[in-house]
Enzyme design. Structure first.
Site, PDB file in Angstrom:
ATOM      1  N   GLY A 144       0.811  -1.221   0.000  1.00 24.43           N
ATOM      2  CA  GLY A 144       0.000   0.000   0.000  1.00 24.43           C
ATOM      3  C   GLY A 144       0.840   1.264   0.000  1.00 24.43           C
ATOM      4  O   GLY A 144       0.335   2.354  -0.270  1.00 24.43           O
ATOM      5  N   ASN A 145       2.118   1.116   0.308  1.00 23.00           N
ATOM      6  CA  ASN A 145       3.018   2.266   0.303  1.00 23.00           C
ATOM      7  C   ASN A 145       3.464   2.509  -1.141  1.00 23.00           C
ATOM      8  O   ASN A 145       3.810   1.580  -1.858  1.00 23.00           O
ATOM      9  CB  ASN A 145       4.218   2.005   1.212  1.00 23.00           C
ATOM     10  CG  ASN A 145       5.036   3.250   1.448  1.00 23.00           C
ATOM     11  OD1 ASN A 145       5.628   3.788   0.528  1.00 23.00           O
ATOM     12  ND2 ASN A 145       5.070   3.707   2.681  1.00 23.00           N
TER      13      ASN A 145
END
Length: 161
Positions: A37-38
């Site tokens: 998700g980063n």
């Protein structure tokens, strides 16, 4: 107590990107910015115009190719979850030794405002280095779109590569 990773750096690195402390998924995987998700790796590959890879060894090689070092401000801390706001009992990394051993570093970028705050609190800015704060690549940072983050990261980092 959580322990950060050693720096990803080589002798020719001129750029240092500093996070605060690896999140839970990164610590579990043993990889910088390991949480899918980063957006860190997506930002790096896009701004450097390289084909994206999920392979961590490829990612490390890419940073080295462009003389970009990666590290975190904190060496140790207590924290539940991955949010910087949960950090307590923190201890900073040894930047005096790091800069002594890597004298080619000239630009330091913080990958979040919190990284800059901890750095200022425990390390302090050196006159011979240039500093800047980048928009956080965290998936939790929804204040800017990916395109906006990429534009800012590219404007600040690309002229130095």
């Amino acid at each position: 107590m959580k322990k950060a990773f050693p720096p990803l750096v080589h002798s020719k690195c001129t750029i240092l990107i500093l996070g605060t402390m690896p999140g839970e998924k990164s610590l579990e995987l043993g990889q910088y910015y390991g949480n899918r998700g980063n957006q860190f790796w997506k930002l790096i590959y896009n701004l450097l115009g390289e084909d994206f890879s999920l392979d961590y060894e490829d990612r490390k090689l890419l940073l080295g190719k462009y003389n970009i070092a990666l590290w975190d401000v904190l060496e140790f801390c207590e924290r539940q979850g991955s949010l910087d706001s949960n950090i307590k009992n923190e201890v900073a990394n040894n930047f005096d030794d790091f800069y002594k051993n890597h004298p080619n570093i000239s630009h330091v970028f913080f990958s979040s405002k919190n990284a800059a705050v901890y750095y200022d609190k425990y390390v302090g800015r050196k006159n011979n280095l240039n500093y800047d704060v980048l928009p956080s690549p965290s998936g939790a940072n929804a204040t800017k779109s990916f395109a906006e983050k990429l534009e800012i990261w590219a404007k600040k980092i690309l002229p130095l590569t």
